[in-house]
Design a protein around this motif. Structure first.
Motif, short mmCIF file in Angstrom:
data_model
loop_
_atom_site.label_atom_id
_atom_site.label_comp_id
_atom_site.label_asym_id
_atom_site.label_seq_id
_atom_site.Cartn_x
_atom_site.Cartn_y
_atom_site.Cartn_z
N PHE A 120 2.59 -4.20 -5.32
CA PHE A 120 3.34 -5.10 -4.45
C PHE A 120 3.80 -4.37 -3.20
CE2 PHE A 120 7.18 -7.10 -2.86
CZ PHE A 120 6.83 -8.44 -2.82
N ASN A 121 4.31 -3.16 -3.37
CA ASN A 121 4.73 -2.37 -2.20
C ASN A 121 3.57 -2.13 -1.26
OD1 ASN A 121 7.16 -2.21 -3.50
ND2 ASN A 121 7.35 0.01 -3.38
N ALA A 122 2.42 -1.75 -1.83
CA ALA A 122 1.25 -1.48 -1.00
C ALA A 122 0.83 -2.72 -0.23
CB ALA A 122 0.10 -0.98 -1.88
N LEU A 123 0.98 -3.88 -0.84
CA LEU A 123 0.64 -5.14 -0.19
C LEU A 123 1.59 -5.45 0.96
CD1 LEU A 123 -1.05 -7.85 -0.34
CD2 LEU A 123 0.84 -8.72 -1.74
N MET A 124 2.86 -5.19 0.78
CA MET A 124 3.86 -5.64 1.75
C MET A 124 4.04 -4.69 2.93
SD MET A 124 4.45 -8.49 0.47
CE MET A 124 5.67 -9.05 1.64
N TRP A 125 3.90 -3.39 2.71
CA TRP A 125 4.05 -2.45 3.83
C TRP A 125 2.83 -2.50 4.74
CZ3 TRP A 125 8.11 -0.03 5.67
CH2 TRP A 125 9.16 0.36 4.83
N ASP A 126 3.06 -2.49 6.05
CA ASP A 126 1.99 -2.32 7.02
C ASP A 126 1.83 -0.82 7.25
OD1 ASP A 126 0.31 -2.13 9.17
OD2 ASP A 126 1.59 -3.24 10.57
N THR A 127 0.77 -0.24 6.66
CA THR A 127 0.54 1.20 6.81
C THR A 127 -0.65 1.49 7.72
OG1 THR A 127 -0.70 1.16 4.72
CG2 THR A 127 1.61 1.85 4.62
N GLY A 128 -1.09 0.49 8.46
CA GLY A 128 -2.12 0.72 9.46
C GLY A 128 -3.39 1.30 8.85
N ARG A 129 -3.88 2.40 9.43
CA ARG A 129 -5.11 3.02 8.98
C ARG A 129 -4.89 4.12 7.94
NH1 ARG A 129 -8.31 4.91 14.15
NH2 ARG A 129 -6.25 5.69 14.71
N ALA A 130 -3.65 4.25 7.47
CA ALA A 130 -3.34 5.32 6.52
C ALA A 130 -4.15 5.16 5.23
CB ALA A 130 -1.86 5.32 6.19
N GLN A 131 -4.52 6.29 4.67
CA GLN A 131 -5.14 6.28 3.35
C GLN A 131 -4.04 6.00 2.33
OE1 GLN A 131 -6.94 10.02 2.39
NE2 GLN A 131 -8.31 9.14 0.86
N THR A 132 -4.21 4.96 1.52
CA THR A 132 -3.12 4.56 0.60
C THR A 132 -3.62 4.52 -0.84
OG1 THR A 132 -3.59 2.21 0.91
CG2 THR A 132 -1.94 3.21 2.37
N TYR A 133 -2.69 4.80 -1.73
CA TYR A 133 -2.93 4.77 -3.16
C TYR A 133 -1.76 4.06 -3.84
CZ TYR A 133 -6.23 8.58 -2.15
OH TYR A 133 -7.25 9.34 -1.64
N VAL A 134 -2.00 3.60 -5.04
CA VAL A 134 -0.93 3.07 -5.89
C VAL A 134 -0.93 3.88 -7.19
CG1 VAL A 134 -0.04 1.11 -7.21
CG2 VAL A 134 -1.05 0.74 -4.94
N ILE A 135 0.19 4.49 -7.50
CA ILE A 135 0.36 5.15 -8.80
C ILE A 135 1.60 4.53 -9.45
CG2 ILE A 135 0.77 7.30 -10.03
CD1 ILE A 135 -0.67 8.80 -7.86
N ASP A 136 1.36 3.72 -10.46
CA ASP A 136 2.46 3.05 -11.15
C ASP A 136 3.42 4.05 -11.78
OD1 ASP A 136 1.63 0.42 -10.66
OD2 ASP A 136 0.22 0.47 -12.33
N HIS A 137 4.62 3.59 -12.02
CA HIS A 137 5.62 4.42 -12.67
C HIS A 137 5.14 4.89 -14.05
CE1 HIS A 137 8.78 3.84 -9.78
NE2 HIS A 137 8.73 2.53 -9.88
N GLY A 138 5.68 6.00 -14.48
CA GLY A 138 5.52 6.44 -15.85
C GLY A 138 6.89 6.57 -16.48
N VAL A 139 7.05 6.10 -17.71
CA VAL A 139 8.36 6.07 -18.35
C VAL A 139 8.39 7.02 -19.54
CG1 VAL A 139 10.09 4.61 -19.46
CG2 VAL A 139 8.64 3.66 -17.65
N PRO A 140 9.18 8.09 -19.48
CA PRO A 140 9.34 8.94 -20.66
C PRO A 140 9.93 8.12 -21.81
CG PRO A 140 10.20 10.02 -18.69
CD PRO A 140 9.92 8.60 -18.31
#
Length: 336
Positions: free
Chosen positions: A131-151
């Motif tokens: 959702f964050n990746a969808l909403m932010w305008d990051t232009g030409r930046a290389q983007t990734y999504v790494i979901d949270h990890g919960v101990p």
């Protein structure tokens, strides 16, 4: 690897530092925001080492820092100020974005999107939710999504107190973003326990609006995370009233403890809380009705809490989170 990162988000960093690396965390006198050092309320391993700005420079001079994980725009300048190095050019770096845009939801340009090293792909941006990746305008930046990890905190839920619990920092200052008005609406009908920084400012609002006589605001932020988890585990269910947040780790942690959860159907909540693990609604009256049902039926609450725990440990496993970060740092961060 040796990784330099600032202590910005305690719960996220607690998961991140469970990896196989050495983590250098800046510390300054008085432990201000740019130098908090090691956490004192989360369980961090010995591989997390505090370093002064001078020690950071010496580590760079000795070639002992492999990558910088940036989390705030001004850290780009801090690295150069402290070390003389430019991120993405003299030292490999990645920018981690924890939050949703603070401005217009679909039109906010990310504050580092137009840096040359970001536009060129030398410093990728990592989001903690799709959702964050969808909403932010990051232009030409290389983007990734790494979901949270919960101990995994272990099965802690007992639900002996017929109350809702929630964790929120500075609920009065962050009123609508944090859903504080929603919290108070529900507290009129449902016993409530509120934990977090700045909750003392909320106490008079709770006292004035609660008809059930069991609302309280407690400051447990200066205790170990395990103490907070144990406190939450004694409540019957967890409330997450946030309108606009990336994906609150307190919500995921409550699910891991084994609590059924109530939340607004916004941002990434629908992924975190499927119907069998909790209840989502934009209608506070519906949230009240389900909360009262769970408070009256501890068996149902416990069953949904178990499903919540099973789901969050499957959907947000710590080992997958660490593997994704290892892959990114070793394969996708541009060497200098």
């Amino acid at each position: 690897m040796r990784i330099l990162l600032w202590h910005v988000h305690g719960s996220w960093t607690t998961a991140f530092v469970q990896g196989p690396h050495e983590y250098l965390v800046p510390v300054l006198p008085g432990r201000p925001a740019d130098g908090r050092g090691r956490a004192r309320t989360w369980d961090w391993p010995p591989s997390v080492r505090e370093v002064s700005p001078g020690a950071v420079r010496r580590a760079f001079d000795a070639g002992e820092i492999d990558v910088v994980v940036l989390q705030r725009p001004h850290e780009v300048d801090l690295v150069e100020e402290w070390t003389g190095r430019r991120v993405g050019l003299d030292v490999p770096a990645v920018y981690l974005e924890h939050s949703t845009p603070a401005g217009p939801a679909a039109e906010t340009r990310h504050p580092v999107a137009d840096l040359d090293v970001v536009r060129s792909g030398h410093v990728p941006i990592v989001h903690v939710t799709a959702f964050n990746a969808l909403m932010w305008d990051t232009g030409r930046a290389q983007t990734y999504v790494i979901d949270h990890g919960v101990p995994d905190p272990g099965v802690l839920a007992t639900g002996e107190r017929p109350h809702l619990a929630l964790v929120v920092n500075e609920p009065v200052r962050r009123w609508r973003v944090a859903g504080t008005d929603v919290l108070l609406r529900i507290a009129r009908d449902v016993p409530m326990e509120v934990y977090g920084m700045g909750t003392e400012a909320l106490a008079p609002h709770l006292a004035a609006q609660s008809d059930v006589g069991a609302a309280s605001a407690e400051r447990l932020y200066d205790h170990p995370q395990s103490v907070l988890h144990e406190r939450l585990a004694g409540a019957r269910a967890y409330l997450h009233p946030f309108r606009w947040t990336s994906l609150g780790l307190s919500l995921l942690e409550a699910m891991a403890v084994g609590l059924p959860v109530l939340a607004l159907p916004v941002t990434a909540a629908h992924e975190a809380v499927p119907p069998h693990a909790g209840f989502l609604s934009a209608n506070p009256a519906e949230l009240v009705a389900v909360a009262l049902r769970w408070l009256a039926d501890p068996g149902e609450a416990a069953a949904i809490g178990k499903a919540a725990r099973d789901h969050v440990l499957t959907r947000y496993p710590l080992d997958r989170f660490l593997d994704r970060w290892n892959d990114l740092l070793h394969r996708d961060v541009t060497p200098c």
